[in-house]
Scaffold this motif. Structure first.
Motif, PDB file in Angstrom:
ATOM      1  N   LEU A  48      42.256  44.529  39.127  1.00 47.21           N
ATOM      2  CA  LEU A  48      42.550  44.192  37.734  1.00 47.21           C
ATOM      3  C   LEU A  48      43.134  42.784  37.519  1.00 47.21           C
ATOM      4  O   LEU A  48      42.750  42.117  36.557  1.00 47.21           O
ATOM      5  CB  LEU A  48      43.472  45.237  37.115  1.00 47.21           C
ATOM      6  CG  LEU A  48      42.752  46.421  36.448  1.00 47.21           C
ATOM      7  CD1 LEU A  48      43.759  47.404  35.879  1.00 47.21           C
ATOM      8  CD2 LEU A  48      41.814  45.948  35.349  1.00 47.21           C
ATOM      9  N   PRO A  49      44.027  42.294  38.373  1.00 47.20           N
ATOM     10  CA  PRO A  49      44.512  40.929  38.150  1.00 47.20           C
ATOM     11  C   PRO A  49      43.365  39.916  38.109  1.00 47.20           C
ATOM     12  O   PRO A  49      43.316  39.059  37.236  1.00 47.20           O
ATOM     13  CB  PRO A  49      45.440  40.681  39.344  1.00 47.20           C
ATOM     14  CG  PRO A  49      45.914  42.041  39.727  1.00 47.20           C
ATOM     15  CD  PRO A  49      44.756  42.964  39.473  1.00 47.20           C
ATOM     16  N   HIS A  50      42.418  40.048  39.044  1.00 46.54           N
ATOM     17  CA  HIS A  50      41.257  39.158  39.039  1.00 46.54           C
ATOM     18  C   HIS A  50      40.402  39.412  37.799  1.00 46.54           C
ATOM     19  O   HIS A  50      39.904  38.478  37.176  1.00 46.54           O
ATOM     20  CB  HIS A  50      40.401  39.386  40.282  1.00 46.54           C
ATOM     21  CG  HIS A  50      40.955  38.757  41.507  1.00 46.54           C
ATOM     22  ND1 HIS A  50      41.896  39.367  42.291  1.00 46.54           N
ATOM     23  CD2 HIS A  50      40.704  37.570  42.084  1.00 46.54           C
ATOM     24  CE1 HIS A  50      42.194  38.571  43.293  1.00 46.54           C
ATOM     25  NE2 HIS A  50      41.486  37.470  43.199  1.00 46.54           N
ATOM     26  N   ILE A  51      40.195  40.680  37.495  1.00 47.89           N
ATOM     27  CA  ILE A  51      39.330  41.027  36.367  1.00 47.89           C
ATOM     28  C   ILE A  51      39.869  40.418  35.079  1.00 47.89           C
ATOM     29  O   ILE A  51      39.109  39.858  34.280  1.00 47.89           O
ATOM     30  CB  ILE A  51      39.209  42.561  36.244  1.00 47.89           C
ATOM     31  CG1 ILE A  51      38.380  43.103  37.412  1.00 47.89           C
ATOM     32  CG2 ILE A  51      38.548  42.953  34.913  1.00 47.89           C
ATOM     33  CD1 ILE A  51      38.313  44.614  37.495  1.00 47.89           C
TER      34      ILE A  51
ATOM     35  N   ILE B 145      47.267  43.135  26.269  1.00 51.10           N
ATOM     36  CA  ILE B 145      46.592  44.235  26.973  1.00 51.10           C
ATOM     37  C   ILE B 145      46.792  44.082  28.477  1.00 51.10           C
ATOM     38  O   ILE B 145      47.103  45.032  29.189  1.00 51.10           O
ATOM     39  CB  ILE B 145      45.086  44.240  26.638  1.00 51.10           C
ATOM     40  CG1 ILE B 145      44.879  44.533  25.148  1.00 51.10           C
ATOM     41  CG2 ILE B 145      44.341  45.268  27.484  1.00 51.10           C
ATOM     42  CD1 ILE B 145      43.460  44.337  24.667  1.00 51.10           C
ATOM     43  N   LYS B 146      46.654  42.845  28.941  1.00 51.84           N
ATOM     44  CA  LYS B 146      46.821  42.562  30.368  1.00 51.84           C
ATOM     45  C   LYS B 146      48.225  42.947  30.838  1.00 51.84           C
ATOM     46  O   LYS B 146      48.400  43.572  31.876  1.00 51.84           O
ATOM     47  CB  LYS B 146      46.566  41.075  30.599  1.00 51.84           C
ATOM     48  CG  LYS B 146      46.857  40.604  32.010  1.00 51.84           C
ATOM     49  CD  LYS B 146      46.644  39.111  32.093  1.00 51.84           C
ATOM     50  CE  LYS B 146      47.255  38.536  33.345  1.00 51.84           C
ATOM     51  NZ  LYS B 146      47.056  37.083  33.437  1.00 51.84           N
ATOM     52  N   ARG B 147      49.209  42.558  30.026  1.00 52.45           N
ATOM     53  CA  ARG B 147      50.589  42.840  30.424  1.00 52.45           C
ATOM     54  C   ARG B 147      50.831  44.343  30.536  1.00 52.45           C
ATOM     55  O   ARG B 147      51.515  44.812  31.435  1.00 52.45           O
ATOM     56  CB  ARG B 147      51.554  42.212  29.426  1.00 52.45           C
ATOM     57  CG  ARG B 147      52.698  41.484  30.113  1.00 52.45           C
ATOM     58  CD  ARG B 147      53.500  40.660  29.141  1.00 52.45           C
ATOM     59  NE  ARG B 147      52.870  39.371  28.869  1.00 52.45           N
ATOM     60  CZ  ARG B 147      53.195  38.599  27.845  1.00 52.45           C
ATOM     61  NH1 ARG B 147      54.130  38.988  26.992  1.00 52.45           N
ATOM     62  NH2 ARG B 147      52.610  37.439  27.668  1.00 52.45           N
ATOM     63  N   ARG B 148      50.226  45.102  29.626  1.00 49.81           N
ATOM     64  CA  ARG B 148      50.342  46.563  29.701  1.00 49.81           C
ATOM     65  C   ARG B 148      49.665  47.117  30.939  1.00 49.81           C
ATOM     66  O   ARG B 148      50.211  47.963  31.640  1.00 49.81           O
ATOM     67  CB  ARG B 148      49.683  47.196  28.469  1.00 49.81           C
ATOM     68  CG  ARG B 148      50.400  46.895  27.194  1.00 49.81           C
ATOM     69  CD  ARG B 148      50.919  48.153  26.551  1.00 49.81           C
ATOM     70  NE  ARG B 148      51.819  47.790  25.484  1.00 49.81           N
ATOM     71  CZ  ARG B 148      51.711  48.246  24.252  1.00 49.81           C
ATOM     72  NH1 ARG B 148      50.765  49.113  23.952  1.00 49.81           N
ATOM     73  NH2 ARG B 148      52.550  47.879  23.340  1.00 49.81           N
ATOM     74  N   ALA B 149      48.444  46.625  31.169  1.00 44.76           N
ATOM     75  CA  ALA B 149      47.648  47.195  32.255  1.00 44.76           C
ATOM     76  C   ALA B 149      48.213  46.822  33.621  1.00 44.76           C
ATOM     77  O   ALA B 149      48.091  47.579  34.571  1.00 44.76           O
ATOM     78  CB  ALA B 149      46.196  46.729  32.146  1.00 44.76           C
ATOM     79  N   LEU B 150      48.847  45.661  33.699  1.00 45.07           N
ATOM     80  CA  LEU B 150      49.328  45.182  35.007  1.00 45.07           C
ATOM     81  C   LEU B 150      50.841  45.353  35.153  1.00 45.07           C
ATOM     82  O   LEU B 150      51.479  44.584  35.849  1.00 45.07           O
ATOM     83  CB  LEU B 150      48.943  43.710  35.199  1.00 45.07           C
ATOM     84  CG  LEU B 150      47.447  43.424  35.305  1.00 45.07           C
ATOM     85  CD1 LEU B 150      47.202  41.949  35.564  1.00 45.07           C
ATOM     86  CD2 LEU B 150      46.811  44.250  36.412  1.00 45.07           C
ATOM     87  N   PHE B 151      51.377  46.381  34.519  1.00 49.59           N
ATOM     88  CA  PHE B 151      52.827  46.605  34.584  1.00 49.59           C
ATOM     89  C   PHE B 151      53.328  46.746  36.014  1.00 49.59           C
ATOM     90  O   PHE B 151      54.469  46.474  36.317  1.00 49.59           O
ATOM     91  CB  PHE B 151      53.191  47.880  33.805  1.00 49.59           C
ATOM     92  CG  PHE B 151      52.671  49.129  34.456  1.00 49.59           C
ATOM     93  CD1 PHE B 151      53.459  49.851  35.334  1.00 49.59           C
ATOM     94  CD2 PHE B 151      51.376  49.567  34.228  1.00 49.59           C
ATOM     95  CE1 PHE B 151      52.979  50.986  35.967  1.00 49.59           C
ATOM     96  CE2 PHE B 151      50.892  50.702  34.846  1.00 49.59           C
ATOM     97  CZ  PHE B 151      51.686  51.412  35.714  1.00 49.59           C
ATOM     98  N   TRP B 152      52.430  47.164  36.922  1.00 51.41           N
ATOM     99  CA  TRP B 152      52.856  47.448  38.295  1.00 51.41           C
ATOM    100  C   TRP B 152      52.822  46.206  39.171  1.00 51.41           C
ATOM    101  O   TRP B 152      53.215  46.242  40.327  1.00 51.41           O
ATOM    102  CB  TRP B 152      51.954  48.516  38.903  1.00 51.41           C
ATOM    103  CG  TRP B 152      50.491  48.212  38.733  1.00 51.41           C
ATOM    104  CD1 TRP B 152      49.708  48.529  37.643  1.00 51.41           C
ATOM    105  CD2 TRP B 152      49.635  47.508  39.628  1.00 51.41           C
ATOM    106  NE1 TRP B 152      48.432  48.062  37.829  1.00 51.41           N
ATOM    107  CE2 TRP B 152      48.352  47.437  39.024  1.00 51.41           C
ATOM    108  CE3 TRP B 152      49.823  46.934  40.887  1.00 51.41           C
ATOM    109  CZ2 TRP B 152      47.270  46.810  39.643  1.00 51.41           C
ATOM    110  CZ3 TRP B 152      48.743  46.313  41.494  1.00 51.41           C
ATOM    111  CH2 TRP B 152      47.482  46.263  40.873  1.00 51.41           C
ATOM    112  N   VAL B 153      52.333  45.075  38.635  1.00 52.20           N
ATOM    113  CA  VAL B 153      52.314  43.835  39.425  1.00 52.20           C
ATOM    114  C   VAL B 153      53.644  43.123  39.237  1.00 52.20           C
ATOM    115  O   VAL B 153      54.048  42.850  38.116  1.00 52.20           O
ATOM    116  CB  VAL B 153      51.161  42.924  38.969  1.00 52.20           C
ATOM    117  CG1 VAL B 153      51.191  41.620  39.762  1.00 52.20           C
ATOM    118  CG2 VAL B 153      49.825  43.621  39.153  1.00 52.20           C
ATOM    119  N   LYS B 154      54.304  42.858  40.347  1.00 59.03           N
ATOM    120  CA  LYS B 154      55.626  42.230  40.251  1.00 59.03           C
ATOM    121  C   LYS B 154      55.496  40.757  39.961  1.00 59.03           C
ATOM    122  O   LYS B 154      54.565  40.115  40.348  1.00 59.03           O
ATOM    123  CB  LYS B 154      56.422  42.450  41.550  1.00 59.03           C
ATOM    124  CG  LYS B 154      57.071  43.813  41.588  1.00 59.03           C
ATOM    125  CD  LYS B 154      57.162  44.362  42.992  1.00 59.03           C
ATOM    126  CE  LYS B 154      55.935  45.214  43.302  1.00 59.03           C
ATOM    127  NZ  LYS B 154      55.765  45.490  44.690  1.00 59.03           N
TER     128      LYS B 154
END
Lengths: 283, 287
Positions: free
Chosen positions: B211-214, B278-287
């Motif tokens: 997802l980060p790349h996507i 949307i990205k911030r929501r989806a990537l909540f688990w990325v530190k």
């Protein structure tokens, strides 16, 4: 000496985990050389060795994550050709998927071990597994919200949820502080002794004290290339009481003997290398 | 001025001054206490960006006032804002007509780019099959397709939707494939230990891990979508944001044209901000 008893384990052949003349090379460099090992069902074996001795490789071979160069590997006479639900693995860290809540990390395993069940049932069971490792209140949390020790608890719960008769643990507590390490060692011992039938555990560590405290039998690996330099049965009765045991002279003697055996191996290797170097000079 | 109300420190300084009643020269003292604060406020409060924009606005005003063709080619901020207000209904209509072209094209590109990127990135034979074509086709500037697409496809809307799709597809696809390639070994090991089937592996492990790349592919793709859309509209639209700007440029109505450019900028900015949320929501688990 009594403590360094080298008799092979209770040799009930055909069953258990069997390693025969196992060899593994990486880019022509031998990593593991001629490993022979029989682990009976229900036995708790620690593979002990310095870093770089190939103990993690051995565990990955047992898990089926790597393919060996030659030899034989089998569980209950069935050759190991790849990963299987019969062998659950706990890695040193990062066993969990960070985008899934704890309970979802576990239901993922339950969906495999109990494919016939529905979601609701798995969710309940997952929560029971979390309770077993003392994390019932964190079910909806995500791994990044947890300390390393807690994450390893979940990783253990997930391995248990797979329902594997064999548990492979690769330095699972290597990154933990001493207090958490002790707690989790006791958790693993509890899980192991309470399971019926008992699980077969292969536990990789470089910590001598940890190995003695946990194991029925210790397999010592020497490095470059990795090979078994000694096997020994741990003579202490269970349940083991940490304080009393680690303070006892017998424990300390055993610990010292093991350390001494590793020192010998290192010395032998250095000597062998210098002989080779000397030959080269002669030419 | 504003500086005193925005800055968090004045309160602190005032308190300091107030707690020094022993000093009989308070009036003199408070002045030097205020000085370092003032010289630092813009650095501390992060308002440089606003300051820069205000400066631009000022330069704009100056040029439109003093340039010999100023008022004509550089309508002043005030004139432009009036034009903006006057053409707002038309712009809103144009926004809608642009969005019903952009949204389907972009969303289709995201969906196919992700699915195809995941499949190609994780399947050796698919990668061997598709990579040579991707290497050839992806660097082609997508604007070059516009005339042909308009000639080839039955309506302007399908043609513009198609080029929007092309513009967004490659960044999403390439980034997704790159994401699968950089999948950490530990996720693969764990997926194998759990005995995940291929579709589960793709959907529950590879997709979230990539997802980060996507998302970076999706933001590049979104920018491309807007470029493709507005360029396509310059060619042959009857409505839309690009069309609006083109139309008033043809009429030499520069206040409206500049208003259209600024408005389009704002629309793109808002769209990017939405994607960022949307990205911030989806990537909540990325530190």
């Amino acid at each position: 000496m009594n403590a360094l008893d080298t008799r092979p384990a209770n040799s009930a052949l055909g069953s258990g985990l069997k390693v025969e003349s196992l060899r593994f090379a990486y880019n022509e460099t031998p990593v593991l050389l001629d490993i022979n090992l029989t682990i009976t069902e229900g036995e708790f074996v620690c593979v002990l060795g310095p870093s770089g001795c190939g103990k993690t490789t051995l565990l990955r071979l047992l898990a089926g994550l790597e393919t060996f160069s030659s030899g034989n590997l089998s569980w209950k006479s069935q050759p190991i050709t790849g990963p299987s639900l019969e062998r659950g693995v706990v890695f040193q860290d990062y066993s969990l998927f960070p985008w899934m809540s704890l309970v979802n990390n576990i239901t993922l395993a339950l969906a495999k071990s109990h494919p016939e069940t529905d979601k609701k049932w798995r969710l309940n069971l997952a929560e029971e597994f979390l309770e077993m490792v003392g994390l019932e209140n964190s079910a909806r949390k995500h791994p990044f919200e947890l300390s390393g020790g807690m994450q390893q608890r979940v990783a253990i719960a997930r391995a248990l949820a797979l329902g594997s008769p064999v548990l492979l643990m690769d330095e699972p507590f290597g990154a933990l502080d001493p207090v958490n390490r002790a707690k989790l060692q006791d958790l693993v011992l509890n899980v192991w002794s309470n399971a019926n039938p008992k699980k077969t555990v292969v536990f990789v560590t470089h910590d001598i004290e940890e190995a003695i405290y946990l194991a029925d039998r210790i397999v010592m690996l020497g490095s470059s290339p990795g090979r078994i330099i000694q096997e020994l049965r741990v003579p202490f009765a269970r349940p083991r009481l940490r304080r009393a045991l680690t303070g006892s002279p017998e424990f300390q003697t055993l610990q010292e003997q093991i350390a001494e055996r590793f020192r010998q191996d290192t010395l032998q290797r250095i000597e062998a290398e210098s002989v080779v170097a000397g030959d080269a000079e002669g030419i | 001025m504003k500086a005193n109300t925005i800055e968090p420190q004045p309160g602190f300084a005032i308190k300091l001054a107030a707690t020094q009643p022993l000093s009989n020269k308070t009036a003199v003292k408070s002045a030097p206490a205020a000085r370092p604060r003032r010289s630092n406020w813009w650095r501390l409060s992060g308002k440089e960006g606003v300051l820069f924009l205000l400066a631009l606005l000022l330069i704009w005003q100056v040029i439109s006032t003093f340039h010999f063709k100023g008022a004509y080619l550089f309508p002043s901020p005030l004139v432009t804002s009036k034009a903006l207000r006057a053409s707002l209904p038309e712009l809103l209509k144009g926004t809608w007509s642009s969005f019903i072209i952009l949204a389907p094209g972009y969303l289709l590109a995201v969906a196919t780019g992700i699915v195809w990127g995941l499949l190609v990135g994780t399947t050796a034979w698919l990668s061997r099959l598709f990579s040579p074509f991707a290497r050839f086709a992806s660097p082609v500037p997508p604007t070059i397709y516009i005339p042909y697409a308009i000639a080839l496809l039955p309506t302007f809307r399908t043609a513009a939707g198609f080029v929007v799709f092309i513009g967004a597809f490659w960044p999403v696809f390439l980034n997704t494939a790159a994401g699968t390639a950089s999948l950490p070994q530990r996720y693969r090991d764990n997926a194998r230990i759990l005995g995940l089937k291929r579709t589960e592996y793709l959907w529950r492990i590879v997709f979230p891990a990539s997802l980060p790349h996507i998302f970076s592919g999706m933001s590049v793709g979104l920018v491309f979508s807007f470029i493709m859309l507005t360029v396509a509209e310059l060619f042959g639209a009857s409505a839309g944001l690009g069309r609006f700007v083109q139309l008033y440029a043809d009429y030499a109505d520069y206040p409206r044209m500049v208003a259209g450019i600024l408005y389009t900028g704002a629309v793109v900015l808002l769209s990017m901000e939405l994607l960022e949320q949307i990205k911030r929501r989806a990537l909540f688990w990325v530190k």
